[in-house]
Motif scaffolding. Structure first.
Motif, PDB file in Angstrom:
ATOM      1  N   ALA A 101       0.547  51.609 -14.205  1.00 33.28           N
ATOM      2  CA  ALA A 101       1.873  51.924 -13.682  1.00 33.28           C
ATOM      3  C   ALA A 101       2.967  51.684 -14.717  1.00 33.28           C
ATOM      4  CB  ALA A 101       2.153  51.093 -12.433  1.00 33.28           C
ATOM      5  N   PHE A 102       2.713  50.756 -15.663  1.00 35.08           N
ATOM      6  CA  PHE A 102       3.730  50.429 -16.649  1.00 35.08           C
ATOM      7  C   PHE A 102       3.369  50.915 -18.047  1.00 35.08           C
ATOM      8  CE2 PHE A 102       4.696  47.334 -13.352  1.00 35.08           C
ATOM      9  CZ  PHE A 102       6.086  47.419 -13.302  1.00 35.08           C
ATOM     10  N   THR A 103       2.358  51.770 -18.162  1.00 40.20           N
ATOM     11  CA  THR A 103       1.973  52.327 -19.449  1.00 40.20           C
ATOM     12  C   THR A 103       2.532  53.749 -19.533  1.00 40.20           C
ATOM     13  OG1 THR A 103      -0.049  51.024 -19.538  1.00 40.20           O
ATOM     14  CG2 THR A 103       0.068  52.948 -20.957  1.00 40.20           C
ATOM     15  N   TYR A 104       3.298  53.984 -20.545  1.00 39.28           N
ATOM     16  CA  TYR A 104       3.947  55.276 -20.710  1.00 39.28           C
ATOM     17  C   TYR A 104       3.181  56.106 -21.713  1.00 39.28           C
ATOM     18  CZ  TYR A 104       7.654  52.659 -18.485  1.00 39.28           C
ATOM     19  OH  TYR A 104       8.371  51.872 -17.621  1.00 39.28           O
ATOM     20  N   THR A 145       0.464  45.786 -24.079  1.00 38.08           N
ATOM     21  CA  THR A 145      -0.326  44.737 -24.721  1.00 38.08           C
ATOM     22  C   THR A 145      -0.252  43.437 -23.934  1.00 38.08           C
ATOM     23  OG1 THR A 145       0.216  45.742 -26.845  1.00 38.08           O
ATOM     24  CG2 THR A 145      -0.721  43.544 -26.900  1.00 38.08           C
ATOM     25  N   MET A 146       0.905  43.121 -23.416  1.00 37.69           N
ATOM     26  CA  MET A 146       1.071  41.908 -22.621  1.00 37.69           C
ATOM     27  C   MET A 146       0.222  41.955 -21.354  1.00 37.69           C
ATOM     28  SD  MET A 146       4.624  40.447 -21.003  1.00 37.69           S
ATOM     29  CE  MET A 146       4.610  41.641 -19.657  1.00 37.69           C
ATOM     30  N   LEU A 147       0.182  43.119 -20.693  1.00 40.09           N
ATOM     31  CA  LEU A 147      -0.624  43.242 -19.481  1.00 40.09           C
ATOM     32  C   LEU A 147      -2.112  43.163 -19.785  1.00 40.09           C
ATOM     33  CD1 LEU A 147       1.363  45.984 -17.547  1.00 40.09           C
ATOM     34  CD2 LEU A 147       1.213  43.556 -17.020  1.00 40.09           C
ATOM     35  N   THR A 148      -2.520  43.563 -20.990  1.00 42.07           N
ATOM     36  CA  THR A 148      -3.916  43.370 -21.389  1.00 42.07           C
ATOM     37  C   THR A 148      -4.251  41.885 -21.448  1.00 42.07           C
ATOM     38  OG1 THR A 148      -3.924  45.434 -22.647  1.00 42.07           O
ATOM     39  CG2 THR A 148      -5.620  43.812 -23.191  1.00 42.07           C
ATOM     40  N   VAL A 166     -14.494  39.644  -5.527  1.00 41.54           N
ATOM     41  CA  VAL A 166     -13.108  39.176  -5.658  1.00 41.54           C
ATOM     42  C   VAL A 166     -12.622  39.336  -7.092  1.00 41.54           C
ATOM     43  CG1 VAL A 166     -11.593  37.169  -5.490  1.00 41.54           C
ATOM     44  CG2 VAL A 166     -13.283  37.597  -3.708  1.00 41.54           C
ATOM     45  N   GLY A 167     -13.469  38.991  -8.057  1.00 38.85           N
ATOM     46  CA  GLY A 167     -13.091  39.192  -9.457  1.00 38.85           C
ATOM     47  C   GLY A 167     -12.848  40.646  -9.786  1.00 38.85           C
ATOM     48  N   LEU A 218      -9.192  45.236 -10.870  1.00 40.56           N
ATOM     49  CA  LEU A 218      -8.705  46.575 -10.540  1.00 40.56           C
ATOM     50  C   LEU A 218      -7.215  46.559 -10.208  1.00 40.56           C
ATOM     51  CD1 LEU A 218     -11.652  47.970  -8.368  1.00 40.56           C
ATOM     52  CD2 LEU A 218     -11.097  48.508 -10.750  1.00 40.56           C
ATOM     53  N   ALA A 219      -6.756  45.492  -9.553  1.00 40.87           N
ATOM     54  CA  ALA A 219      -5.334  45.397  -9.231  1.00 40.87           C
ATOM     55  C   ALA A 219      -4.497  45.325 -10.498  1.00 40.87           C
ATOM     56  CB  ALA A 219      -5.075  44.175  -8.350  1.00 40.87           C
ATOM     57  N   LEU A 220      -4.950  44.553 -11.477  1.00 40.09           N
ATOM     58  CA  LEU A 220      -4.200  44.451 -12.728  1.00 40.09           C
ATOM     59  C   LEU A 220      -4.321  45.723 -13.560  1.00 40.09           C
ATOM     60  CD1 LEU A 220      -4.814  40.733 -13.704  1.00 40.09           C
ATOM     61  CD2 LEU A 220      -2.725  41.791 -12.883  1.00 40.09           C
ATOM     62  N   VAL A 221      -5.461  46.423 -13.479  1.00 41.19           N
ATOM     63  CA  VAL A 221      -5.593  47.711 -14.166  1.00 41.19           C
ATOM     64  C   VAL A 221      -4.594  48.714 -13.584  1.00 41.19           C
ATOM     65  CG1 VAL A 221      -7.113  49.694 -14.470  1.00 41.19           C
ATOM     66  CG2 VAL A 221      -7.979  47.393 -14.903  1.00 41.19           C
ATOM     67  N   ALA A 222      -4.475  48.734 -12.257  1.00 45.31           N
ATOM     68  CA  ALA A 222      -3.498  49.627 -11.626  1.00 45.31           C
ATOM     69  C   ALA A 222      -2.079  49.264 -12.038  1.00 45.31           C
ATOM     70  CB  ALA A 222      -3.645  49.563 -10.109  1.00 45.31           C
TER      71      ALA A 222
END
Length: 300
Positions: free
Chosen positions: A292-295, A224-227, A278-279, A284-288
């Protein structure tokens, strides 16, 4: 020879029976529409993934071409592409403070976004954890957040100019104030949605607040925080372009405004595409990072 052996012993298993793991793999691939015996399903999947975006971009270029035919002042796709090739042949030239390549302008904007976004994460994420963890702090800050969150980020730009007396810190301040709200709200919401059973177990085990944060809250709240972080970076990149148009200096927003003053429409269109690319890369970088941190649960 194998046929002779099979006829002699009809109860015997076929000599070339597929191994269980190979059969399981084939069944799994077949459930996904992929077969190894022929390439048709795989080709169909590839076409379904590639063809719609290509058609969409082709339709956009076609509409662009039609618009340029009906308006002589609007550059065609071919003219804009030729200008883009010339521009990106040397994106980092410098002929003075107001005549620099598009590469320097993109880097200047990314630097402001990184500073404002980083400050917002350093303040907003811990504050979100505190608001979600302690109801007293939630009651204290929720009215302030509800009052200030709907305010346009550009409305804060004059306050930044008044306080910092400089355009560059004022633009960073605008990025900070627009990025902090999604981080606070999403982080606090994630903390409040942690199952109460987890907190009851922590209370029984008499865990410290630091143990509760590292062992329970952080793993549960991270998706949720990464969202919130993803929403914040999109807003930050959107705001910096408008802020730079108002403050001037080096940056992609100022570059767009300067090209408009020079009536260089091809450069404006190129800048719009660059801003979008760029946006998209940041998103995409934040989605990746989020993946990586979603279990996920086993078997899904």
């Amino acid at each position: 020879m194998s046929a002779v052996l099979e006829s002699m012993n009809p109860d015997a298993a076929p000599l070339a029976a597929p191994l269980p793991e190979k059969r399981a793999r084939s069944e799994r691939l077949a459930s996904q529409g992929v077969t190894l015996s022929n390439g048709k399903p795989r080709l169909r999947t590839f076409l379904l993934a590639v063809l719609p975006p290509v058609l969409g971009l082709g339709l956009l270029v076609l509409l662009w071409q039609i618009l340029s035919l009906n308006n002589s002042s609007f550059p065609s796709p071919a003219v804009t592409f030729a200008e883009a090739v010339r521009m990106f042949a040397d994106p980092f030239y410098r002929n003075g403070p107001n005549d620099q390549g598009i590469g320097w302008n993109i880097l200047a904007s990314l630097k402001r976004v990184a500073l404002g976004f980083g400050l917002a994460a350093a303040v907003g994420i811990p504050l979100g954890f505190l608001i979600g963890r302690f109801s007293f702090l939630a009651g204290m800050f929720n009215p302030i957040i509800s009052l200030l969150k709907p305010v346009s980020p550009l409305a804060w730009l004059p306050i930044g100019l008044l306080v910092f007396k400089s355009a560059d810190p004022a633009a960073i301040w605008s990025i900070f104030i627009c990025s902090i709200w999604p981080m606070i709200v999403n982080t606090a919401s994630g903390v409040q949605r942690v199952p109460q059973d987890y907190m009851n177990v922590a209370r029984v085990l008499q865990l410290s607040e630091w143990k509760i944060f590292t062992k329970i809250l952080l793993p549960s709240v991270l998706p949720t925080m990464l969202t919130g972080v993803r929403l914040a970076i999109g807003t930050a990149w959107l705001v910096i372009v408008a802020a730079e148009m108002l403050t001037g200096g080096v940056g992609i927003g100022f570059w767009v405004w300067d090209e408009w003053n020079n009536l260089n429409v091809p450069h404006i269109i190129i800048a719009i595409v660059v801003i979008g690319v760029v946006g998209l890369v940041l998103e995409l970088a934040l989605v990746a990072l989020a993946k990586a941190f979603t279990y996920e649960q086993a078997g899904t």
